[in-house]
Enzyme design. Structure first.
Site, short mmCIF file in Angstrom:
data_model
loop_
_atom_site.label_atom_id
_atom_site.label_comp_id
_atom_site.label_asym_id
_atom_site.label_seq_id
_atom_site.Cartn_x
_atom_site.Cartn_y
_atom_site.Cartn_z
N GLU A 60 -26.12 18.54 31.53
CA GLU A 60 -26.23 17.71 32.66
C GLU A 60 -27.24 16.19 32.83
OE1 GLU A 60 -23.64 17.84 37.57
OE2 GLU A 60 -25.43 18.93 36.78
N LYS A 133 -15.89 15.97 35.92
CA LYS A 133 -16.27 16.97 37.48
C LYS A 133 -15.45 17.35 38.45
CE LYS A 133 -20.87 18.75 38.82
NZ LYS A 133 -22.14 18.74 38.79
N CYS A 166 -22.59 21.82 35.51
CA CYS A 166 -23.46 22.71 36.75
C CYS A 166 -22.01 23.24 38.50
CB CYS A 166 -23.60 21.32 36.92
SG CYS A 166 -25.24 22.31 37.94
#
Length: 334
Positions: A60, A133, A166
């Site tokens: 990321e 995300k 993440c």
């Protein structure tokens, strides 16, 4: 099973390389262009050094960095697809590899904040998966919550790939969603600093174990004059054990062999601890087929749009104001 860092393609399965890309310090669009060139150069170098590799993963923020003062500016945002993703596609086609890349994506609706996006490109140069995300790292990240769900695509060596970004990996329900849709290799690209290093390692393992799937995770590495990013690429077996663990070195290439068929076979043949099946068939020894309703209140409330914690009304932080983000006007709440 890959702990020595194989260089060749296994007879079954595939070889993966996770790149502990140095945290980029980005102050201008030229810096982004430089990062893209560096990523492409690294992809080709990795393929040359590990000729059997079929999947190369970048963490990321590796494309656009983490300049929080500018990361919402038009200058720093990219489109998917766009000319930059075309460069990545060309590189994957030339190297004949699958690639995973991170993009801070301009929202098609200019009234809304950008998305934090990951893409998988196949060896033919096609984007075969696009993921936005779902769980931005509140309250520090300003990204709009993803709207594409958790897609799964075919990958090398019999794999079915999904990507989380993440903080997504801290949400066990998201890993379960990927597995429920058939994923057997769950990729996690991250830009975490050292504060959550232990928890990152823990959840990579638990996401694998709870769902009988491999996890391949990689984080940025190095120092950006504010935080230190821990690298530590990690490949976990479907039983939750760590097969390969990187160090904190920027540019470290963490490689390992993955055998998706072994995960598939475990899902088919295990009785004890086949928990992704047991969730929807509890008590099947006593009751044929088991109970299909797990009776979990939070799942029912989520589905009904009524999710609320008992302590929610007393929480201190529920918006981005602590990090200086607006709570009214502009793009907020659009």
């Amino acid at each position: 099973m890959g702990s020595i860092g194989s260089m060749g393609k296994p007879i079954e399965g595939f070889l993966v390389a996770a790149i502990q890309f140095p945290v980029p310090i980005v102050n201008s669009r030229k810096d982004i262009d430089h990062n893209i060139e560096s990523i492409i150069r690294t992809l080709h170098a990795t393929k040359a050094g590990y000729p059997g590799v079929e999947l190369i993963i970048f963490p990321e923020y590796s494309t656009q960095g983490l300049n929080t003062a500018k990361w919402l500016s038009e200058e720093f945002l990219l489109d998917v697809p766009g000319k930059e993703t075309e460069l990545y596609a060309k590189a994957c086609k030339e190297a004949k590899v699958y690639g995973v890349f991170s993009i801070m994506e301009r929202n098609p609706d200019s009234n809304k904040n950008p998305y934090n996006t990951a893409i998988i490109i196949d060896p033919q140069g096609k984007i075969i998966l696009k993921y936005r995300k779902l769980f931005p790292w509140n309250p520090i990240e300003p990204w709009y919550p993803g709207d594409l769900g958790m897609p799964v695509c075919e990958g090398p060596g019999g794999s079915k790939l999904a990507v989380c970004i993440c903080h997504d990996g801290m949400i066990p329900e998201l890993a379960r969603e990927a597995a429920y849709k058939g994923c057997n290799v769950y990729i996690r690209i991250s830009g975490y600093s050292t504060q959550v290093n232990d928890q990152w390692i823990l959840t990579n393992r638990s996401n694998a174990w709870h769902n009988l799937m491999y996890t391949v995770s990689v984080n940025l590495a190095g120092y950006d004059n504010v935080f230190y990013y821990f690298g530590e690429g990690q490949i976990c077996n479907f039983d939750g054990t760590t097969l390969v663990q990187g160090h904190r070195n920027p540019w470290e290439i963490v490689t390992g062999e993955i055998y998706p068929k072994m995960a598939d076979n475990a899902r088919l043949s295990w009785g004890l601890e086949n928990n992704i099946y047991n969730l929807g068939h509890r008590g099947y020894v006593a009751k044929p087929g088991g109970e299909h309703d797990a009776g979990l209140t939070y799942i029912k409330d989520l589905a009904a749009g009524k999710y609320k914690l008992p302590w929610e009304d007393h929480m201190k932080i529920k918006d981005g104001s602590v990090y200086g983000y607006p709570t009214t006007g502009g793009r907020f709440g659009k």
